[in-house]
Design a protein around this motif. Structure first.
Motif, PDB file in Angstrom:
ATOM      1  N   ASN A 147       6.253   3.937  -7.694  1.00  0.00           N
ATOM      2  CA  ASN A 147       6.945   2.872  -8.409  1.00  0.00           C
ATOM      3  C   ASN A 147       6.334   2.692  -9.788  1.00  0.00           C
ATOM      4  OD1 ASN A 147       8.526   2.421  -6.175  1.00  0.00           O
ATOM      5  ND2 ASN A 147       7.133   0.874  -5.330  1.00  0.00           N
ATOM      6  N   THR A 152       6.176   0.613 -13.419  1.00  0.00           N
ATOM      7  CA  THR A 152       6.479  -0.699 -13.970  1.00  0.00           C
ATOM      8  C   THR A 152       7.524  -0.529 -15.075  1.00  0.00           C
ATOM      9  OG1 THR A 152       4.782  -0.558 -15.662  1.00  0.00           O
ATOM     10  CG2 THR A 152       4.117  -1.462 -13.521  1.00  0.00           C
ATOM     11  N   GLU A 153       8.107  -1.618 -15.462  1.00  0.00           N
ATOM     12  CA  GLU A 153       9.131  -1.589 -16.522  1.00  0.00           C
ATOM     13  C   GLU A 153       8.539  -1.067 -17.832  1.00  0.00           C
ATOM     14  OE1 GLU A 153      13.018  -1.852 -17.237  1.00  0.00           O
ATOM     15  OE2 GLU A 153      12.151  -2.614 -15.389  1.00  0.00           O
ATOM     16  N   THR A 154       7.303  -1.436 -18.116  1.00  0.00           N
ATOM     17  CA  THR A 154       6.646  -0.992 -19.352  1.00  0.00           C
ATOM     18  C   THR A 154       6.411   0.507 -19.334  1.00  0.00           C
ATOM     19  OG1 THR A 154       5.454  -3.091 -19.194  1.00  0.00           O
ATOM     20  CG2 THR A 154       4.784  -1.601 -20.922  1.00  0.00           C
ATOM     21  N   GLN A 155       5.936   1.025 -18.201  1.00  0.00           N
ATOM     22  CA  GLN A 155       5.694   2.464 -18.099  1.00  0.00           C
ATOM     23  C   GLN A 155       7.004   3.234 -18.260  1.00  0.00           C
ATOM     24  OE1 GLN A 155       3.830   2.419 -14.237  1.00  0.00           O
ATOM     25  NE2 GLN A 155       1.824   2.936 -15.113  1.00  0.00           N
ATOM     26  N   PHE A 156       8.055   2.737 -17.645  1.00  0.00           N
ATOM     27  CA  PHE A 156       9.344   3.400 -17.740  1.00  0.00           C
ATOM     28  C   PHE A 156       9.845   3.390 -19.188  1.00  0.00           C
ATOM     29  CE2 PHE A 156      14.021   3.408 -17.485  1.00  0.00           C
ATOM     30  CZ  PHE A 156      14.195   4.616 -16.832  1.00  0.00           C
ATOM     31  N   GLY A 157       9.697   2.261 -19.863  1.00  0.00           N
ATOM     32  CA  GLY A 157      10.110   2.159 -21.264  1.00  0.00           C
ATOM     33  C   GLY A 157       9.344   3.120 -22.150  1.00  0.00           C
TER      34      GLY A 157
END
Length: 59
Positions: free
Chosen positions: A4, A6-11
């Motif tokens: 999974n 995080t949103e920051t890592q994905f961004g």
């Protein structure tokens, strides 16, 4: 690495991929332009040879 993100890592990952993709597109455009210029140059050289050949009468 955990499955999974995080949103920051994905961004961050998406920004990097976009940057890589834009660089690839830019390099592809440059390569295409170089090939086009070479093609026109070749056509001009062949045209000049043909014209000179017909004027001077070689061959």
């Amino acid at each position: 690495m955990s499955e999974n993100m995080t949103e920051t890592q994905f961004g961050t990952l998406m920004k990097r991929l976009d940057h890589i993709e834009s660089n690839m597109v830019r390099k592809s455009d440059v390569f295409q332009s170089v090939l086009t210029v070479q093609g026109f140059t070749f056509a001009i050289v062949v045209g000049v040879i043909v014209v000179l050949n017909s004027l001077v009468g070689f061959g």
